[in-house]
Structures are given as C-alpha cells and as structure tokens.
Enzyme design. Structure first.
Site, PDB file in Angstrom:
ATOM      1  N   HIS A  82      39.813 -40.051 -68.033  1.00 25.74           N
ATOM      2  CA  HIS A  82      38.383 -39.635 -68.345  1.00 25.74           C
ATOM      3  C   HIS A  82      38.082 -39.645 -69.739  1.00 25.74           C
ATOM      4  CE1 HIS A  82      34.635 -37.291 -67.957  1.00 25.74           C
ATOM      5  NE2 HIS A  82      35.071 -36.435 -69.055  1.00 25.74           N
ATOM      6  N   ASP A 161      28.555 -28.519 -60.861  1.00 26.31           N
ATOM      7  CA  ASP A 161      28.329 -28.995 -62.220  1.00 26.31           C
ATOM      8  C   ASP A 161      27.166 -29.264 -62.856  1.00 26.31           C
ATOM      9  OD1 ASP A 161      29.847 -29.696 -64.813  1.00 26.31           O
ATOM     10  OD2 ASP A 161      29.129 -31.679 -64.217  1.00 26.31           O
ATOM     11  N   ARG A 168      23.112 -25.199 -69.055  1.00 25.33           N
ATOM     12  CA  ARG A 168      23.826 -24.840 -70.346  1.00 25.33           C
ATOM     13  C   ARG A 168      23.053 -25.876 -71.410  1.00 25.33           C
ATOM     14  NH1 ARG A 168      29.430 -27.543 -68.840  1.00 25.33           N
ATOM     15  NH2 ARG A 168      29.639 -27.235 -71.182  1.00 25.33           N
ATOM     16  N   SER A 183      33.943 -28.065 -66.527  1.00 19.21           N
ATOM     17  CA  SER A 183      33.244 -29.149 -65.805  1.00 19.21           C
ATOM     18  C   SER A 183      34.106 -30.450 -65.580  1.00 19.21           C
ATOM     19  CB  SER A 183      32.049 -29.233 -66.920  1.00 19.21           C
ATOM     20  OG  SER A 183      31.343 -30.477 -67.017  1.00 19.21           O
ATOM     21  N   LYS A 187      35.473 -32.031 -61.911  1.00 15.88           N
ATOM     22  CA  LYS A 187      35.104 -33.564 -61.668  1.00 15.88           C
ATOM     23  C   LYS A 187      36.316 -34.643 -61.258  1.00 15.88           C
ATOM     24  CE  LYS A 187      31.808 -33.639 -64.689  1.00 15.88           C
ATOM     25  NZ  LYS A 187      30.962 -33.819 -65.577  1.00 15.88           N
TER      26      LYS A 187
END
Ligand code: URA
Length: 430
Positions: A82, A161, A168, A183, A187
C-alpha cells in the site's frame, strides 16, 4: 454505555477501552450515534492521540464493520502493498509482476486516483481491454494460476472507514496518525494478505511532511500489523519529486514496462526492487533480503518479470500495449527552465495537479479521464540545468489552461548551489 463518556475520557487524555471503541464504531455504522458526537471524539483523538492498543482496537472495530476477503484458498504466502499516495507512483505495475515471477502471491485490491495522486486501477484500465472487475472466485483462481491479480475494492470492505473519512475530511481531523494508521490498516487487513509492505511517502503533497511524523505513523502501522499476526514492513520514501519520469496513466504504464525490461529510472527501479525483495524474503522465497534483491534484479533483466506482466495483462482481458502506438496526443509541448542552476525540488503536488488539469486525473469522483495525457520529466532533483533547457514535456489533447503553466512555474525550484541527489528510501521500519 454513553458516547458522551467515551468522548470525555478521550478529551481528558485517558485511553478508550476496546468496548468503548467498538461501541462508538458500531453505533456510528448503524446510525445510532450521530455525526456530531463522532466528530467530537475524532477531534479528541486528534489532540490526545491513541496508544498502540487503542489503535489496534480501532482497526479491529473498523475491520469487522464489513467483509473480509478470505484468501485461504490461495496456496502459499500472500503479499500486499500500500502506498500512502504518490505522484508518478507506478510501483504496483512493476513489483506485482516481479514478485509473482518469483513465486510470491500478490492478491491486491486497489483504488482509483483522486486529485493530484494517481491510482493503480486507472493505470490498468488505460490498457485496452484490461478489466479490474473480477468476481472473488475468479480472482482467487487467477492468483493460484499466475500468482497475481489486482482488482477494484468493493464497497463492502470497511464501510466504517468511508463514513469516518468523510467526517474527518470536513472536521479537520484527517492528519491524525492513529486515525490514518487504522484507516489504512483496516483496509489492508480486510484484503487478507499475510505480508504487508507499506510505502509511506514524505514531502510536498504527501500526508506526512517530515521523517519524524512518517516514522511515528509507520511504527503504529507495524504495531497494528503484529497485533493481527501479520508481517508488516514500512518504507519511508521521498515525495519531494514525482517517482520516475512519467505522470499520467499510459505514460506511467509505458515506464513500468521499461522498468520491467531493466531500463527504468533509478529511483523507481530501486524502490520496486527493495519492496519486492522484502516481500520475496518474507514469502520464504529467498534466504535473505540481499539474496532476494539479487533475484529481483535478475528477473528485471532476463525478461521473466516482463513475461509475467504480459501474462497478468492478458489474464485480466487486456491487450499487450504496442508502445509505438500507445500514447495518442494532439501535441507534445516542451516546458523550459527560466534560469540556470541545480534542481532542488520538483513539487509533486503541482505536477500531479497539472496532470489532473490536462485531463489525466479526477477533480471529483465523477470525472472521466484521458489516459493519454500527462507529463514526462526531463530532469530530476540534483541535476544542473541551463536557461532554456527542457524541464518536462506536456502531453496534451485539449487547449492548455494558463493555470497548468503556473503550476509548473511553481513546481521547479532551481537554486545556484549544488544539490545532492536524494535517497529514494529514507528509512525502513519493521
Ligand atoms: N489513506 C487512507 O487510506 N486513510 C487515511 O486516513 C489517510 C490516507
């Protein structure tokens, strides 16, 4: 339990219990706790922070708000990566086939680009016929057969999320490290991999501006990963300039192919090889990270990584790009240096926005993109340029808006004193 007490505990700097965190997330997803209370709680978290344990509880509560992909039908170690969001970041297209060619299994769910950052799915879809819409059984079958599949994230993954992020975004609590960490990790954990490599960008246009912040964020994510028995390695990497030389979907695919042929730019090749080597080692396909690195360089030069890319493209319905006819633009415009000196910075944010305004990215989720347009850098940080040298080329299909040139004018910082070539990887946390 009352939400107000959970908020007050956090406001006073106490740690929230697992039950409190579950109560808040569960209630918010079910609609029994209103936005205003969760907003207040998020802001209290922003100021008071969270312990590693709380971050792990929050991640767990978010993770179980939706579906978790079951990869147990895939034989062998599953690896995933990621990136916290970069400009010119085409690493998945390079390191995916690279690790797959060495026997690791990459079963990856990716996202689309928004704003100045690009997304892997858009790059894949810029290849004629390539689909990112694969049913779960076919996805697993493909990974078992060719070691790699990349698909779009379903809406059912971590619904908490999406709700929290939207809140947010409008309450100024996005840049909280435990909130970012939970977050991202919820995922990634929902995607089911055993090994997770994280590319934490620092610099202009990145979530983390300093190395200290990036180290803190990385440590939280590594700690969350180990609380779920996952091997997590975080790479803190430079985003004080775009990665590689190309920005824009097809231009980036082209550069990924060059890199898979062993002809890629140094920064991109180094980053892909280092992350891939860690994945290969953690997937038990090499004795050490150093041995894995050597294997990765070999695969980039012996044609095997490229052959795996071609297999991956075909498996997802794509036609192998003919690079001589791949990029179709009306005009390629040179953008030149206004003065002499060393390039100190190439603001990734500006370059990403310029590419977006050319039509290569989305300003809103609904925008359609032109896969052909974008920017090719001619120079990178540390290089000396003379006035009039071409700094980059603009690939355009529509009239050039003035603000694109303004973004480029601001993007290239040129100074008289010598500038060292920056390290692509600043630190590795595991
Ligand atoms: N990326 C995410 O997925 N979540 C954040 O909160 C920030 C960056």
């Amino acid at each position: 339990m009352r939400m107000v007490d959970i908020i007050v505990n956090k406001r006073e700097g106490l740690a929230n219990t697992q039950k409190e965190i579950e109560f808040a997330i569960d209630g918010y997803v079910k609609g029994t706790i209103p936005d205003y209370q969760i907003s207040a709680w998020l802001m209290a978290i922003f100021f008071q922070g969270m312990t590693d344990e709380e971050s792990s509880y929050l991640t767990k509560a978010m993770l179980y708000s939706g579906d978790i992909i079951d990869l147990s039908m895939i034989d062998g170690v599953k690896v995933d990566k990621h990136s916290t969001g970069g400009v010119g970041d085409k690493t998945t297209l390079v390191l995916g086939p690279l690790v797959a060619s060495l026997g690791a299994k990459l079963a990856k769910l990716s996202g689309r680009g928004l704003g100045h950052t690009g997304g892997t799915l858009d790059k894949m879809e810029s290849i004629d016929g390539m689909s990112i819409d694969i049913p779960e059984d076919k996805f697993i079958e493909q990974v078992n057969k060719i070691n790699i599949a990349v698909a779009g994230q379903t809406k059912k993954i971590v619904p908490a999320d999406k709700l929290l992020y939207a809140l947010r975004d409008v309450t100024g609590s996005v840049p909280s490290k435990p909130l970012i960490a939970s977050s991202i990790m919820s995922k990634k954990l929902a995607s089911g991999a055993d090994v997770i490599c994280l590319d934490v960008k620092i610099g202009d246009g990145a979530f983390m501006k300093t190395i200290e912040d990036a180290v803190d964020l990385s440590k939280i994510m590594v700690s969350i990963g180990s609380s779920f028995d996952k091997k997590v390695v975080a790479f803190i990497t430079d985003m004080d300039q775009p990665l590689g030389m190309t920005i824009g979907n097809r231009l980036e695919v082209m550069e990924a192919i060059y890199t898979l042929q062993g002809k890629g730019p140094k920064d991109l090749e180094t980053l892909c090889v280092k992350i891939a080597a860690n994945m290969i080692y953690l997937a038990d396909k090499a004795e050490s990270v150093e041995a894995a690195e050597k294997l990765c360089y070999e695969q980039l030069h012996n044609g095997k990584a490229l052959a795996k890319f071609n297999e991956f493209v075909k498996a997802q319905g794509g036609r192998i790009p003919d690079l001589d006819n791949f990029i179709k633009v009306e005009e390629i415009l040179p953008y030149t240096a206004k003065k002499e000196g060393y390039i100190k910075r190439i603001k990734a944010l500006n370059i990403g926005l310029a590419s977006m305004k050319l039509g290569g990215g989305r300003e809103t989720k609904e925008d359609t993109i032109d896969p052909n347009v974008g920017i090719i850098l001619n120079k990178k940080v540390g290089e000396f340029v003379k006035k009039g040298d071409v700094l980059c080329e603009i690939y355009r299909n529509k009239p050039l808006a003035d603000d694109i040139i303004e973004l480029l004018d601001e993007a290239f910082e040129i100074v008289p004193e010598h500038v060292a070539i920056p390290e692509t990887i600043k630190q590795i946390i595991s």
